[in-house]
Design an enzyme around this catalytic site. Structure first.
Site, PDB file in Angstrom:
ATOM      1  N   GLY A 266     -32.509  17.722  19.262  1.00 46.26           N
ATOM      2  CA  GLY A 266     -32.689  16.292  19.744  1.00 46.26           C
ATOM      3  C   GLY A 266     -31.121  15.475  19.690  1.00 46.26           C
TER       4      GLY A 266
ATOM      5  CD  GLN B  44     -26.570  12.688  18.323  1.00 44.13           C
ATOM      6  OE1 GLN B  44     -27.782  12.764  18.463  1.00 44.13           O
ATOM      7  NE2 GLN B  44     -26.058  13.541  17.275  1.00 44.13           N
TER       8      GLN B  44
ATOM      9  CB  CYS C 100     -27.022  15.328  12.519  1.00 42.88           C
ATOM     10  SG  CYS C 100     -26.666  14.247  13.912  1.00 42.88           S
ATOM     11  CG  LEU C 101     -26.230  18.545  17.963  1.00 46.70           C
ATOM     12  CD1 LEU C 101     -26.725  18.397  19.321  1.00 46.70           C
ATOM     13  CD2 LEU C 101     -25.794  19.814  17.633  1.00 46.70           C
TER      14      LEU C 101
ATOM     15  CG  HIS D 154     -32.360  12.983  12.922  1.00 46.47           C
ATOM     16  ND1 HIS D 154     -31.963  13.790  11.928  1.00 46.47           N
ATOM     17  CD2 HIS D 154     -31.404  13.100  13.906  1.00 46.47           C
ATOM     18  CE1 HIS D 154     -30.440  14.136  12.329  1.00 46.47           C
ATOM     19  NE2 HIS D 154     -30.175  13.694  13.416  1.00 46.47           N
ATOM     20  CD  GLU D 155     -32.131  12.977  17.770  1.00 48.70           C
ATOM     21  OE1 GLU D 155     -31.224  11.966  17.856  1.00 48.70           O
ATOM     22  OE2 GLU D 155     -32.071  14.283  17.082  1.00 48.70           O
TER      23      GLU D 155
ATOM     24  CG  HIS E 130     -28.674   9.524  15.927  1.00 49.75           C
ATOM     25  ND1 HIS E 130     -27.280   9.581  15.222  1.00 49.75           N
ATOM     26  CD2 HIS E 130     -29.007  10.825  15.764  1.00 49.75           C
ATOM     27  CE1 HIS E 130     -27.310  10.776  14.845  1.00 49.75           C
ATOM     28  NE2 HIS E 130     -28.152  11.516  15.153  1.00 49.75           N
TER      29      HIS E 130
END
Ligand code: NI
Length: 172
Positions: free
Chosen positions: A46, A51, A96-97, A138-139, A142
């Protein structure tokens, strides 16, 4: 399509709120394609636009991101997503990236319903459970400037953020 640079903690942009998308044009389509490509190259499932430095309410998800054969992938694009219903509680390990070299168990709602727009601007509704539910929560976090580490107990959160800040500064 372009490979986009991923911002990592403690980059302050990750704390900012993303704005709703109002124009559904070729640029938006290109952005989502570049986000997907960036996510695949980075081995993520994701990615939120913030990000990659874009403060717009855009999310891409592919739970089959790890498939070598790209025809088996299942890319999803969610524009302006909102959770309209949630129930239950579930715990799972998240990464997470934008949070390098750290994973932790986080509490989430088990089942959610979201309303969103697709890349052409049409309104859609989706019931999600399991991995899709967790990933969406989660996204969507963000888009509100929240990282999964913000859900950890305060003491642990402090420790982790201190370590990640040190790590981030060493890399810079
Ligand atoms: Ni993330």
């Amino acid at each position: 399509m372009a490979f986009l640079e991923i911002h990592t903690f403690p980059d302050p942009i990750l704390k900012q709120k993303s704005q709703p998308v109002t124009v559904f044009d070729q640029d938006l389509d290109e952005t989502t394609k570049s986000m997907l490509e960036t996510m695949y190259v980075s081995s993520g499932i994701g990615l939120a636009a913030v990000q990659v430095g874009i403060l717009k309410q855009i999310i891409v998800i592919d739970l089959k991101s790890g498939e070598e054969d790209s025809s088996l992938r299942e890319p999803h694009v969610f524009i302006n997503p909102k959770i309209v219903e949630k129930s239950g509680t579930t715990f799972s390990e998240e990464g997470c990236l934008s949070v390098i070299e750290f994973r932790a168990e986080v509490e989430r709602a088990e089942i959610i319903t979201i309303e969103y727009q697709d890349v052409t601007g049409n309104y859609q509704k989706l019931d999600a459970e399991n991995m899709m539910s967790i990933c969406l929560q989660h996204e969507i976090d963000h888009l509100n400037g929240i990282l999964f580490i913000d859900h950890l107990p305060l003491l642990k959160q402090k420790m982790v953020k201190k370590r990640l800040t040190k790590l981030g500064n060493n890399e810079a």
